[in-house]
Design a protein around this motif. Sequence first.
Motif, short mmCIF file in Angstrom:
data_model
loop_
_atom_site.label_atom_id
_atom_site.label_comp_id
_atom_site.label_asym_id
_atom_site.label_seq_id
_atom_site.Cartn_x
_atom_site.Cartn_y
_atom_site.Cartn_z
N TYR A 83 0.83 -1.20 0.00
CA TYR A 83 0.00 0.00 0.00
C TYR A 83 0.87 1.26 0.00
CZ TYR A 83 -3.63 3.34 1.12
OH TYR A 83 -4.48 4.42 1.08
N TYR A 86 2.15 1.74 -3.44
CA TYR A 86 1.02 2.23 -4.23
C TYR A 86 0.85 3.74 -4.05
CZ TYR A 86 -4.12 3.00 -4.73
OH TYR A 86 -5.37 3.49 -5.03
N ARG A 126 -4.00 2.35 -10.23
CA ARG A 126 -5.07 1.79 -9.40
C ARG A 126 -5.45 0.39 -9.88
NH1 ARG A 126 -8.37 4.91 -6.14
NH2 ARG A 126 -10.22 3.90 -6.98
N TYR A 129 -2.51 -2.13 -9.04
CA TYR A 129 -2.47 -2.46 -7.62
C TYR A 129 -3.72 -3.18 -7.16
CZ TYR A 129 2.04 -0.46 -6.61
OH TYR A 129 3.39 -0.25 -6.58
#
Length: 169
Positions: A83, A86, A126, A129
């Motif tokens: 995360y 990301y 987006r 991920y």
Amino acid sequence: MSKLIRHICIVLFVMAIGYEAVGQVNRFVPAQTPSRPEFNPVRPNGNNKKGAMGKKLEAARNRYISRQLDLTDEEGTKFWPLYNQYQQELTAVRILKRLNNSTSSTNGTEQIDKEIYYESQLVGIRKRYRDSFSKILPPEKVSILYKSEQEFNDELIKQLSERSERAGN
């Protein structure tokens, strides 16, 4: 309406500053966390390091997401580094997008094309991920993640707007 746009720009700017590399975040959240994240704005220190506001926003966002996802230890161990990566990628594109919008281009079409390109880059990140998150989390939690990010941003904008109204701006 211009106040809302100004607040949205401020939020995006703060979020872009706040998403630098961070070590793994502990999945455990204090049991008595408030239902609405606390935002105590502090002016960033102006250098390239994350300012106090960015750190507080990131910590509040991570607490909010932790509560929403209710990760197991194994999920948390795998999820948080991914995360954070990301968020770094999104931030890099947002910075480029903001720089594109801040420059006065003589060719408006070129600036619009770059804007569309950066938007497509954000969507691509987006999507990529989403697939990576799906290898760690069940699909329901991946959906909750994206919804939680949007809810957090909406709440942030709401609180900034309320503070601005109270301050008379």
